[in-house]
Design an enzyme around this catalytic site. Structure first.
Site, PDB file in Angstrom:
ATOM      1  N   ARG A 204       0.843  -1.193   0.000  1.00 57.56           N
ATOM      2  CA  ARG A 204       0.000   0.000   0.000  1.00 57.56           C
ATOM      3  C   ARG A 204       0.877   1.241   0.000  1.00 57.56           C
ATOM      4  O   ARG A 204       1.997   1.201   0.523  1.00 57.56           O
ATOM      5  CB  ARG A 204      -0.741   0.064   1.324  1.00 57.56           C
ATOM      6  N   GLY A 227      -3.518   3.637  10.615  1.00 59.64           N
ATOM      7  CA  GLY A 227      -4.059   2.478   9.915  1.00 59.64           C
ATOM      8  C   GLY A 227      -3.509   2.305   8.513  1.00 59.64           C
ATOM      9  O   GLY A 227      -3.935   1.420   7.775  1.00 59.64           O
ATOM     10  N   GLY A 229      -0.637   1.271   7.607  1.00 60.16           N
ATOM     11  CA  GLY A 229       0.199   0.081   7.434  1.00 60.16           C
ATOM     12  C   GLY A 229       1.673   0.351   7.702  1.00 60.16           C
ATOM     13  O   GLY A 229       2.546  -0.189   7.014  1.00 60.16           O
ATOM     14  N   LYS A 230       1.940   1.146   8.720  1.00 62.89           N
ATOM     15  CA  LYS A 230       3.340   1.477   9.038  1.00 62.89           C
ATOM     16  C   LYS A 230       4.113   0.260   9.537  1.00 62.89           C
ATOM     17  O   LYS A 230       5.279   0.096   9.232  1.00 62.89           O
ATOM     18  CB  LYS A 230       3.387   2.602  10.094  1.00 62.89           C
ATOM     19  N   SER A 231       3.433  -0.576  10.334  1.00 62.09           N
ATOM     20  CA  SER A 231       4.151  -1.689  10.974  1.00 62.09           C
ATOM     21  C   SER A 231       4.840  -2.582   9.944  1.00 62.09           C
ATOM     22  O   SER A 231       5.955  -3.049  10.162  1.00 62.09           O
ATOM     23  CB  SER A 231       3.189  -2.542  11.796  1.00 62.09           C
ATOM     24  N   CYS A 583     -17.094  19.995   2.743  1.00 59.36           N
ATOM     25  CA  CYS A 583     -16.597  18.610   2.744  1.00 59.36           C
ATOM     26  C   CYS A 583     -15.692  18.375   3.954  1.00 59.36           C
ATOM     27  O   CYS A 583     -14.830  19.190   4.277  1.00 59.36           O
ATOM     28  CB  CYS A 583     -15.815  18.353   1.455  1.00 59.36           C
ATOM     29  N   CYS A 617     -18.716  12.198   2.125  1.00 59.49           N
ATOM     30  CA  CYS A 617     -19.021  12.500   3.530  1.00 59.49           C
ATOM     31  C   CYS A 617     -20.467  13.013   3.605  1.00 59.49           C
ATOM     32  O   CYS A 617     -21.112  13.228   2.571  1.00 59.49           O
ATOM     33  CB  CYS A 617     -18.045  13.523   4.093  1.00 59.49           C
ATOM     34  N   CYS A 620     -20.926  16.324   1.700  1.00 55.22           N
ATOM     35  CA  CYS A 620     -20.924  16.188   0.235  1.00 55.22           C
ATOM     36  C   CYS A 620     -22.260  15.622  -0.224  1.00 55.22           C
ATOM     37  O   CYS A 620     -22.824  16.067  -1.222  1.00 55.22           O
ATOM     38  CB  CYS A 620     -19.782  15.278  -0.217  1.00 55.22           C
TER      39      CYS A 620
HETATM   40  N1  LIG Z   1      -0.534  -3.687   2.044  1.00 54.11           N
HETATM   41  C1  LIG Z   1      -1.527  -3.994   2.852  1.00 54.11           C
HETATM   42  N2  LIG Z   1      -2.654  -4.555   2.375  1.00 54.11           N
HETATM   43  C2  LIG Z   1      -3.659  -4.873   3.193  1.00 54.11           C
HETATM   44  N3  LIG Z   1      -3.653  -4.685   4.511  1.00 54.11           N
HETATM   45  C3  LIG Z   1      -2.561  -4.124   5.038  1.00 54.11           C
HETATM   46  C4  LIG Z   1      -1.450  -3.747   4.250  1.00 54.11           C
HETATM   47  N4  LIG Z   1      -0.521  -3.208   5.056  1.00 54.11           N
HETATM   48  C5  LIG Z   1      -1.014  -3.248   6.290  1.00 54.11           C
HETATM   49  N5  LIG Z   1      -2.236  -3.788   6.297  1.00 54.11           N
HETATM   50  C6  LIG Z   1      -3.124  -3.958   7.435  1.00 54.11           C
HETATM   51  O1  LIG Z   1      -3.566  -2.656   7.823  1.00 54.11           O
HETATM   52  C7  LIG Z   1      -3.778  -2.632   9.200  1.00 54.11           C
HETATM   53  C8  LIG Z   1      -3.104  -1.415   9.795  1.00 54.11           C
HETATM   54  O2  LIG Z   1      -1.718  -1.559   9.738  1.00 54.11           O
HETATM   55  P1  LIG Z   1      -0.761  -0.944  10.840  1.00 54.11           P
HETATM   56  O3  LIG Z   1      -1.097  -1.427  12.201  1.00 54.11           O
HETATM   57  O4  LIG Z   1       0.608  -1.169  10.417  1.00 54.11           O
HETATM   58  O5  LIG Z   1      -1.165   0.575  10.745  1.00 54.11           O
HETATM   59  P2  LIG Z   1      -0.393   1.798  11.355  1.00 54.11           P
HETATM   60  O6  LIG Z   1      -0.032   2.672  10.235  1.00 54.11           O
HETATM   61  O7  LIG Z   1       0.720   1.316  12.227  1.00 54.11           O
HETATM   62  O8  LIG Z   1      -1.521   2.504  12.201  1.00 54.11           O
HETATM   63  P3  LIG Z   1      -1.376   3.275  13.610  1.00 54.11           P
HETATM   64  O9  LIG Z   1      -0.794   4.603  13.320  1.00 54.11           O
HETATM   65  O10 LIG Z   1      -2.777   3.384  14.067  1.00 54.11           O
HETATM   66  O11 LIG Z   1      -0.543   2.419  14.482  1.00 54.11           O
HETATM   67  C9  LIG Z   1      -3.262  -3.926   9.744  1.00 54.11           C
HETATM   68  O12 LIG Z   1      -4.345  -4.755   9.998  1.00 54.11           O
HETATM   69  C10 LIG Z   1      -2.416  -4.491   8.649  1.00 54.11           C
HETATM   70  O13 LIG Z   1      -2.399  -5.890   8.644  1.00 54.11           O
END
Ligand SMILES: Nc1ncnc2c1ncn2[C@@H]1O[C@H](COP(=O)(O)OP(=O)(O)OP(=O)(O)O)[C@@H](O)[C@H]1O
Length: 909
Positions: A204, A227, A229-231, A583, A617, A620
């Protein structure tokens, strides 16, 4: 031999030494005294003997200088760590009294000798410096060569160019790297692991770029929305890099969650936190030691170790294992999650994060990755400085070796549908509205309800549970074990809704959260963005609904009045909540670019710039229907409100928001407080109630509904016509309203003259009165009994808004829920939300049992889940045998009797 004594720079040791010396050289104090007498004598003799006269004069002036207080006259070299080699007397020293016995020639010789000594000392330094410079130049050349080789190696391995590692390739070398590309040799491996280990098909946003930069060993900053997907950006590369990645994360709950997920995916992950048992801690340390000593095969290494920042700051044992891992080349990377906490300028500064500056200092070869969801430029700059990271370079065009590689992803998330709904003033009715909303829109789906207080979380969770929505409570007073249990059950889908204060959520990772409701508005728009952003982390559609009533603003105002910028930030979110035309994405973008200096482009996507409405939203959707709201000039009503405020002040009183609404509308027993003064003061000293003649003061009553008046008051507040004043008692802070700086622009005029006003007209947007209509048909679940997430998409196009109320609600005080109505929905549908399926049974027909709404007592018949022991009572679900809930009267169901159209939006030009 000369002896120097300058009282203001000899320290006690020097002084002792000096005394010793004088003793050994047999010139004790008596001789010093004789020196003085010589001077005196010389002074007398000077009349005939010029030579002695010179000495006397110098000595005399020196004595004066020595006696002067002030900064040390010790030569700089003796004050620092570098000391002159020669031990002779200081060259700047003054002439001692004993020296005065020497004649001119002896003295000159003495000085020349000392100068020569120092010159030769300087020469030897020069010699040493030359040697060091030669070595430095050599090492610089070596470093340059190695960097060239590294670059060539990169070119060769990344692009397949460069010929050989000595950099003598035939193809031209590239200057910059696009980390987002597939050019890197490890990309196939990354993609395989992405699918096999994490079960994810595609990257992503900027995930691929961040992963590539990580594997390439660069310092990285990654700013992605909550959310986003940083992890994954550090977890995936950790599997490819030898050694252990240390993740510093602020919350134990978050750490547990991450470790749990990783272990489930078969990744060697561990944590060292206060919650880790002693045995487990010892075992982790033993494993790390073995890794450092090279005794663990790569496949069995701990790949990710999570710790809190406190451990880095305070635990010696932990720091010494880091030393060992570093020495053994087993420290792969440091990851700093929620990196904005490092900076005092960030919104949730954590003092222990500051100590992370030691990482680069102590482990310079170990790359750092800093992650955050909201990190404005000035905070980022501070974070980089504190962590000793180099300035950022763009991840799509990064210099080969220099700089911290920077990635950022748009903050706007297309899959989140923002909406603000009016919140009824009665808490029981507000609860009912939420139950109806959840059952109608998100039955059996996971969600979060954010509440302002712990008490609210408990009441809401109980109300939801009593209506078949299995809910749990999460706040600061819930024990760690209970928090963890709730988290686990929620993640597993056994609990549907977590009713929480802001204590819940930092980094909580549950993908399928389909809705986040706000029982009350957040304190800031930034906080709201973060909290609501916990919805739809799986990328599918989700709803973010804020329940708002202006009275909550007063409650929050008393809580933030002592915060830095607390009021300004509250006004920002009030503007968001009050708006019915702009919006939501655009409001976020404008507000964040102003308050956090986040660039507008953070809200742009490939296809839309930041100021293009999102199109899905509530505002909108409303904008698509011209007849859904109307604009109304409320300049006169604003003038009336301000006149009332003025009058109250003149009488020595003060008004709360609800006083003002009642006084201006001339309803019921409208009064205000007069505290210890004013014309209307009574006999006693205490509080007195005052009232006003609204016809005389404001030329009549304000002809708006109670709700409209409240909305107008908030608009007047955020635009500076009204202001707040606070009064603190031992138990609480009360908020009163007074005239704001802009007030006089209106109040200086007569009511008649208001018509001639061309500037400063106040215009409100009102949701148009909609004909009463029954609630939309409940969503029908799919075969799994779950509604499809994609239904939210369909909802985006629904634009009909309807509001309902039970007969027994007080009409004036109620802002009914805005129920979305499908155009083709049957009007004859019962407005009562479908009942919950009986627990521990096959789901029952949806209308078989009506919900119980708004009850606040604990039902004795509620059973407790076996696993729930130790949980908050609101984790319980209704027992099958519990008495059926009271079904609202038929009439109430059939006949919505009250409709409110009271949302206002104000603009003043
Ligand atoms: N490429 C991807 N495709 C689909 N799902 C993904 C992808 N990357 C991450 N995810 C899912 O998205 C969700 C959020 O990911 P993550 O916990 O890393 O978010 P975050 O950026 O760390 O958010 P926060 O700032 O709230 O901690 C997780 O459930 C993860 O499995």
């Amino acid at each position: 031999m000369a002896y120097e004594y300058e009282a203001d720079y000899l320290d006690s040791d020097d002084f002792e030494a000096f005394l010793e010396k004088t003793k050994s050289d047999d010139i004790g104090s008596s001789q010093l005294m004789s020196g003085v007498s010589t001077i005196n004598k010389g002074h007398r003799q000077g009349e005939d003997e010029g030579d002695i006269m010179i000495i006397e004069n110098r000595a005399h002036s020196n004595d004066r200088r020595s006696a002067q207080p002030g900064p040390s006259k010790r030569p700089a070299a003796t004050q620092g760590t570098v000391k002159p080699k020669a031990t002779q007397v200081d060259s700047s020293a003054s002439i001692s009294s004993s020296n005065q016995n020497l004649n001119y020639l002896d003295r000159r010789k003495d000085l020349q000798k000392r100068i020569a000594g120092i010159e030769s000392e300087i020469q030897s330094y020069d010699e040493e410096l030359r040697k060091i410079q030669d070595v430095r130049a050599l090492r610089m050349r070596e470093k340059g060569d190695l960097e060239d080789q590294l670059e060539a190696l990169r070119q060769q391995n990344i692009f397949g160019v460069g010929g050989n590692p000595q950099g003598k390739g035939k193809q031209p070398l590239k200057d910059v790297l696009d980390y987002g590309s597939d050019d890197f040799q490890w990309v196939p491996q990354l993609k395989t692991k992405l699918q096999k280990v994490f079960g994810i098909q595609n990257f992503r946003l900027c995930q691929q770029g961040a992963c590539n930069a990580n594997v390439d060993g660069r310092d990285v900053v990654c700013i992605m929305p909550t959310g986003g997907g940083k992890s994954l950006t550090y977890q995936l590369p950790a599997l490819l890099i030898p050694g252990c990645t240390i993740v510093i994360s602020p919350l134990i709950a978050l750490i547990m969650d991450q470790v749990h997920h990783l272990r489930e995916a078969g990744v060697e992950a561990s944590m060292l936190t206060g919650a880790t048992s002693k045995d487990e801690t010892n075992s982790i340390y033993a494993q790390l030691r073995a890794m450092a000593d090279g005794e663990v095969p790569s496949s069995r290494e701990i790949k990710l170790l999570y710790v809190t920042p406190e451990r880095v700051a305070k635990a010696k044992r932990f720091m010494s294992i880091l030393d060992k891992l570093y020495a053994g080349d087993r420290l792969a990377r440091f990851v700093i999650d929620e990196a904005h906490c490092v900076s005092q300028m960030g919104h949730s500064f954590r003092p222990d994060y500051r100590s992370l500056h030691v990482l680069k200092q102590m482990y310079p070869r170990v790359p750092i990755m800093a992650l955050s969801a909201t990190c404005p430029p000035r905070v980022l700059e501070d974070v980089l400085k504190i962590l000793k990271m180099k300035p950022i370079v763009d991840g799509r065009a990064a210099h080969m070796n220099e700089g911290t590689v920077y990635f950022t992803a748009p903050l706007y998330r297309k899959n989140l549908n923002y909406k603000v709904l009016p919140k009824p003033s009665s808490s029981a009715v507000a609860l009912k509205v939420m139950v109806e909303y959840i059952l109608a829109e998100h039955k059996d789906e996971s969600g979060i309800v954010y509440c302002l207080t712990k008490k609210d979380t408990e009441e809401v969770a109980k109300g939801l549970s009593e209506n078949g929505i299995k809910s749990g409570v999460y706040h600061a007073d819930v024990g760690d074990a209970d928090k963890e249990a709730l988290h686990r059950r929620w993640r597993d889908g056994k609990v549907k809704v977590v009713c929480a204060t802001i204590a819940f959520g930092l980094g909580i990772d549950k993908g399928d959260v389909r809705f986040v409701l706000h029982h009350s508005i957040s304190k800031t728009l930034e906080a709201y963005y973060q909290e609501s952003g916990r919805a739809g982390r799986d990328g599918k559609d989700a709803d973010c609904v804020m329940f708002y009533r202006p009275q909550d603003a007063m409650r929050l105002s008393s809580m933030v009045c002592t915060d830095v910028d607390g009021q300004t930030k509250l006004y920002n979110i009030l503007q968001f909540a009050q708006s019915i035309t702009e919006c939501r994405k655009v409001i976020f973008a404008k507000c964040f670019s102003h308050t956090s200096q986040l660039s507008m482009s953070s809200w742009a996507t490939e296809d839309k710039d930041a100021l293009t409405p999102c199109g899905h939203c509530d505002n909108c959707a409303r904008a698509e229907r011209e007849d859904s709201f109307e604009r109304k000039d409320v300049t006169v009503q604003a003038w009336q409100l301000l006149k009332v405020v003025d009058e109250v002040r003149r009488n020595g009183g003060r008004v709360t928001m609800s006083n003002l609404v009642d006084l201006a509308r001339g309803t019921g027993k409208a009064t205000y407080d007069i505290q210890g003064g004013g014309r209307r003061r009574g006999k006693g000293k205490g509080k007195e109630q005052g009232d006003i003649d609204v016809d005389a003061v404001a030329d009549g009553k304000v002809d708006l509904s109670k709700e409209q008046t409240e909305y107008l008051i908030i608009e007047l507040l955020v635009t500076g016509y009204l202001a707040e004043q606070y009064h603190s008692t031992a138990y609480q802070t009360n908020v009163y309203l007074k005239a704001g700086a802009r007030s006089v622009r209106l109040t200086r005029m007569s009511k008649e003259r208001l018509d001639t006003l061309t500037v400063d007209r106040i215009v409100c947007a009102f949701v148009k009165h909609a004909p009463a209509k029954r609630a939309r048909k409940s969503k029908v679940g799919n075969e799994d009994g779950h509604s499809e997430a994609s239904t939210s998409k369909a909802k985006r196009t629904r634009i009909g808004k309807r509001k309902y109320l039970d007969e027994d609600e007080e009409a004036e005080d109620f802002a009914g829920p805005l129920m979305e109505v499908d155009e083709d929905d049957s009007l004859e549908e019962d407005i009562i939300p479908p009942p919950p399926p009986p627990p521990k049974r096959k789901p029952a027909a949806r209308h078989s049992k009506p919900p119980r709404v708004g009850r606040t007592d604990i039902n004795d018949n509620i059973s407790e889940d076996g696993d729930d022991a130790g949980w908050s009572y609101s984790m319980r679900q209704p027992d099958e045998d519990s008495p059926p809930a009271k079904r609202p009267r038929h009439g109430a169901a059939k006949k919505p009797i009250y409709v409110v159209d009271d949302i206002v939006e104000l603009s003043s030009d």
